[in-house]
Design an enzyme around this catalytic site. Structure first.
Site, PDB file in Angstrom:
ATOM      1  N   LYS A 194       1.362   9.555   0.011  1.00  0.00           N
ATOM      2  CA  LYS A 194       0.634   9.523   1.575  1.00  0.00           C
ATOM      3  C   LYS A 194       0.456  11.077   1.905  1.00  0.00           C
ATOM      4  CE  LYS A 194       0.281   6.502   2.067  1.00  0.00           C
ATOM      5  NZ  LYS A 194       0.096   5.217   1.390  1.00  0.00           N
TER       6      LYS A 194
ATOM      7  N   HIS B 138      14.390  20.069 -15.339  1.00  0.00           N
ATOM      8  CA  HIS B 138      14.034  20.048 -16.641  1.00  0.00           C
ATOM      9  C   HIS B 138      12.505  20.585 -16.793  1.00  0.00           C
ATOM     10  CE1 HIS B 138      17.451  17.987 -17.944  1.00  0.00           C
ATOM     11  NE2 HIS B 138      17.476  17.134 -16.828  1.00  0.00           N
TER      12      HIS B 138
ATOM     13  N   ARG C  77     -13.756   1.177   4.593  1.00  0.00           N
ATOM     14  CA  ARG C  77     -13.554   0.983   3.125  1.00  0.00           C
ATOM     15  C   ARG C  77     -14.050   2.234   2.216  1.00  0.00           C
ATOM     16  NH1 ARG C  77     -14.789  -4.461   1.788  1.00  0.00           N
ATOM     17  NH2 ARG C  77     -15.544  -4.043  -0.297  1.00  0.00           N
TER      18      ARG C  77
ATOM     19  N   CYS D 278     -18.139   1.285  -0.922  1.00  0.00           N
ATOM     20  CA  CYS D 278     -19.352   0.629  -0.722  1.00  0.00           C
ATOM     21  C   CYS D 278     -19.089  -0.853   0.158  1.00  0.00           C
ATOM     22  CB  CYS D 278     -19.970   0.304  -1.935  1.00  0.00           C
ATOM     23  SG  CYS D 278     -20.431   1.609  -3.086  1.00  0.00           S
TER      24      CYS D 278
ATOM     25  N   GLU E  17      -3.184  12.188   0.152  1.00  0.00           N
ATOM     26  CA  GLU E  17      -4.234  11.683   0.283  1.00  0.00           C
ATOM     27  C   GLU E  17      -4.767  12.022   1.616  1.00  0.00           C
ATOM     28  OE1 GLU E  17      -4.657   7.215   0.143  1.00  0.00           O
ATOM     29  OE2 GLU E  17      -2.519   7.150   0.846  1.00  0.00           O
TER      30      GLU E  17
ATOM     31  N   TRP F 279     -20.382   4.590  -1.740  1.00  0.00           N
ATOM     32  CA  TRP F 279     -19.379   5.491  -2.357  1.00  0.00           C
ATOM     33  C   TRP F 279     -19.879   5.798  -3.555  1.00  0.00           C
ATOM     34  CZ3 TRP F 279     -15.876   5.930  -6.320  1.00  0.00           C
ATOM     35  CH2 TRP F 279     -14.631   6.776  -6.195  1.00  0.00           C
TER      36      TRP F 279
ATOM     37  N   GLU G 168       5.933   7.608  -2.877  1.00  0.00           N
ATOM     38  CA  GLU G 168       5.103   7.040  -2.048  1.00  0.00           C
ATOM     39  C   GLU G 168       4.666   8.039  -0.879  1.00  0.00           C
ATOM     40  OE1 GLU G 168       2.994   4.853  -1.483  1.00  0.00           O
ATOM     41  OE2 GLU G 168       2.663   4.714   0.436  1.00  0.00           O
TER      42      GLU G 168
ATOM     43  N   LYS H 298     -11.124   2.447   0.709  1.00  0.00           N
ATOM     44  CA  LYS H 298      -9.903   1.511   1.111  1.00  0.00           C
ATOM     45  C   LYS H 298      -9.851   0.274   0.025  1.00  0.00           C
ATOM     46  CE  LYS H 298      -6.699  -0.257   3.848  1.00  0.00           C
ATOM     47  NZ  LYS H 298      -5.378   0.349   3.385  1.00  0.00           N
TER      48      LYS H 298
ATOM     49  N   ASN I  43     -23.501  -2.968  -4.571  1.00  0.00           N
ATOM     50  CA  ASN I  43     -22.142  -2.163  -4.610  1.00  0.00           C
ATOM     51  C   ASN I  43     -21.952  -2.503  -6.041  1.00  0.00           C
ATOM     52  OD1 ASN I  43     -22.014  -1.915  -2.008  1.00  0.00           O
ATOM     53  ND2 ASN I  43     -20.553  -3.421  -1.666  1.00  0.00           N
ATOM     54  N   GLY I  44     -21.162  -1.730  -6.686  1.00  0.00           N
ATOM     55  CA  GLY I  44     -20.615  -1.924  -7.931  1.00  0.00           C
ATOM     56  C   GLY I  44     -21.175  -0.970  -9.116  1.00  0.00           C
TER      57      GLY I  44
END
Ligand code: M6R
Length: 602
Positions: free
Chosen positions: A483, A502, A27, A2, A486, A73, A479, A597, A99-100
């Site tokens: 990457k 295992h 964002r 947002c 996503e 968002w 990582e 983001k 936002n929130g």
């Protein structure tokens, strides 16, 4: 996650808002909208999808000298045109963006707003209806707004227009970021400086539970008791050109290319006149006084924290635990007697990390934030900060912040170790070694053709992939997998290669892509053994190794760097693999689906 822009001034607010919203795209969002006040009252335009879709909705002639805009968002209610902000009160008098997350919105709705007509599934609509409800109790707009926010539980950044008094733009925040952009004959409200940089570089911080009233020429900040607050402005150090893509097709590629320069910039920023690494003495004292360090972070920053644990333990000989923020806050481990908390966060706004910060501060523990955004919430609220100096990171997939975090963690570890007289730190010429790592990174960013070829060969059609490593290389494998998933939506896992047999090796079948990262001498043959095990089961394996441990047949070999700094370099081909895999699959590299983001809700 947002974004908000509000404008009051003499320009056409439509242009400022649409431009600002474009700057907030990074964002993460799924719909967007603007409200403009003009002679016809408040006009609202909103659309699901991208800002470009919104632009197609807004008539060229649309106009207003006051307006608010939003990228949403979705949290309450699906992404849709109707749920997109701005939202209005029943009569249409009040218009807000928010936002929130309002945790008690259904209770408030039940208690104060029975019988009111609601058009959306959002928690936001409850806020705007409440403002109208209290305005109907003979409160003026500011008082009605104040009364409303005093009832809200949760996180919010809100901007409000009253159609009966269009000379004022109101705003308030709690836990969600919001800034005032100060201008000459205009003022702006925005979620971050980037949205307002085209208009101004001068900003004023807003603290939680403050109420802001902006006119074209005045700024008033009050606390919830109506007491006026004075605050100096600051000048943003970033420039609007820092957030342009230039000739790059994607921010992610630009940011990967910037990584060697970022490392060099970090070296300069943490060097004294004698050319030695230097860290604020107060920070060093606190760290040396700690019996254990707790690193708290999410996502990529968490992965950098895992590398940081090794760096600090080896260079400074202080035990380190690394915790995922969203788990830590609600399930605290038994703490040592004198802990110190390091929060690693690119944005400095991550709500999961902030809730831990608030809790450990309540317990009186010392806190240090490592962030790329000076002035961000976690920067302001921690006792100490160290900056990443990576420049704005716009792509949702974090790349240069990760390597910057590792570089700054190495600096911290080495500086503490040197003061403590630890041999490993004394023997390390970190300035030189980081320089060597930056050169190796440069070599890799110049090897794009080879990496693009590997991405096409291994990842063009696969539905899953594995990354193997041991020690430091395991952390990079995690990582690398994050990457890849996503941005390319390939299901990927980073694995400690010894753990495969295992259980997970059951997933290996003909042509499963398996990447192994090998930089550490002591486990070179162990991991190669694990690669043979997957090859024997039909995997399509690709080894990325460092000179000194490389073997014939390794598909990519990069120059040798100090064993503590290998992650800085080995991650580059992994980032590029993810980039090209996403490109081959036609994915939106910079704005992957469902992601934000700046993750400002828990
Ligand atoms: O701003 P932060 O470093 O606190 O963000 C943490 C994560 O949300 C972030 O690293 C996320 O995992 C990235 N999208 C990964 O590329």
């Amino acid at each position: 996650m947002c974004g908000i822009v509000g404008y009051i001034g003499t320009k056409n607010a439509k242009d400022v808002l649409l431009d600002g919203l474009e700057k907030l795209e990074y964002r993460g969002y799924d719909s967007a909208g603007i409200a403009l006040f003009n002679q016809e009252g408040v006009q609202i335009f909103k659309e699901k999808g991208r800002i470009q879709d919104l632009k197609n909705e807004v008539p060229i002639a649309a106009y207003g000298q006051i307006g608010i805009g939003h990228t949403r968002w979705a949290t309450h209610g699906k992404p849709s045109k109707i749920n997109a902000h701005p939202h209005q009160s029943e009569s249409g008098r009040f218009t807000i963006v928010h936002n929130g997350v309002i945790e008690n919105y259904s209770l408030l709705k039940e208690e104060y707003l029975p019988g009111r007509l609601f058009k959306t599934e959002t928690d936001t609509e409850v806020i705007v209806q409440l403002i109208e409800y209290f305005a109907g109790q003979e409160l003026d707009t500011k008082a009605a707004f104040r009364k409303t926010i005093s009832l809200l539980h949760g996180s919010y950044a809100i901007t409000l227009i009253d159609a009966e008094d269009p000379e004022v733009l109101y705003a308030a925040k709690n836990k969600s970021p919001l800034l005032i952009g100060k201008g000459n004959g205009f003022n702006i409200i925005s979620s971050d400086a980037m949205a307002a940089l085209k208009e101004t570089k001068e900003f004023i911080e807003i603290l939680d539970e403050e109420l802001i009233s902006l006119t074209r020429d005045t700024i008033m900040i009050e606390n919830l008791n109506g007491q006026k607050m004075e605050r100096d402005s600051f000048i943003a150090t970033i420039d609007s050109s820092d957030i342009e893509k230039g000739t790059y097709p994607h921010y992610m590629l630009k940011e990967i290319d910037e990584e060697p320069a970022v490392i060099r910039h970090i070296i300069q920023s943490y060097q004294n006149n004698a050319g030695e690494i230097t860290v604020d003495q107060e920070i060093l004292n606190e760290i040396m006084a700690a019996d254990r360090i707790y690193i708290i972070a999410c996502g990529t920053s968490y992965h950098a924290g895992l590398v940081g644990k090794n760096l600090i333990e080896q260079l400074a000989e202080i035990p380190v635990e690394v915790h995922v923020s969203s788990e830590m806050g609600y399930n605290m481990p038994l703490m040592s007697k004198n802990p110190l908390f390091i929060f690693i966060t690119q944005s400095g706004e991550t709500a999961d990390s902030r809730q831990v910060l608030v809790k450990v501060k309540e317990k009186g523990y010392k806190t240090l934030t490592m962030t790329n955004v000076p002035g961000s919430t976690l920067d302001r609220e921690a006792d100490f900060s160290m900056y990443l100096h990576a420049g704005p990171e716009i792509a949702v997939a974090s790349t240069k912040a990760y390597t910057a975090q590792i570089a700054v963690l190495s600096i911290l570890g080495a500086a503490v170790g040197k003061q403590k007289g630890i041999q490993a730190a004394n023997e390390l010429d970190l300035v030189a070694e980081l320089g060597i790592a930056a050169n190796a990174m440069e070599g890799l960013v110049a090897s794009k053709e080879l990496i693009e070829h590997l991405a096409a060969e291994y990842l063009a059609v696969s539905r899953n992939a594995f990354f193997l490593g041991r020690g430091m290389d395991y952390f990079v494998a995690m990582e690398a997998a994050l990457k890849l998933k996503e941005i390319s939506y390939i299901q990927a896992e980073g694995f400690a290669s010894g753990e495969l047999k295992h259980g997970t090796i059951a997933l290996i079948e003909d042509a499963t892509p398996v990447f192994a990262v090998i930089t550490q001498k002591n486990i070179n043959w162990n991991i190669r053994g694990n690669v043979n095990e997957v090859l024997a089961r039909g995997a399509n394996a690709c080894i990325i190794s460092m000179e000194g441990v490389n073997q014939p047949g390794d598909r990519l070999v990069f120059p040798q760097v100090h064993p503590l700094l290998t992650s800085l370099v080995s991650v580059i081909p992994c980032q590029l693999l993810a980039y090209y895999a996403a490109l081959h699959r036609g994915c939106d590299v910079d704005k992957p689906r469902n992601l934000a983001k700046s993750v400002t809700v828990e």
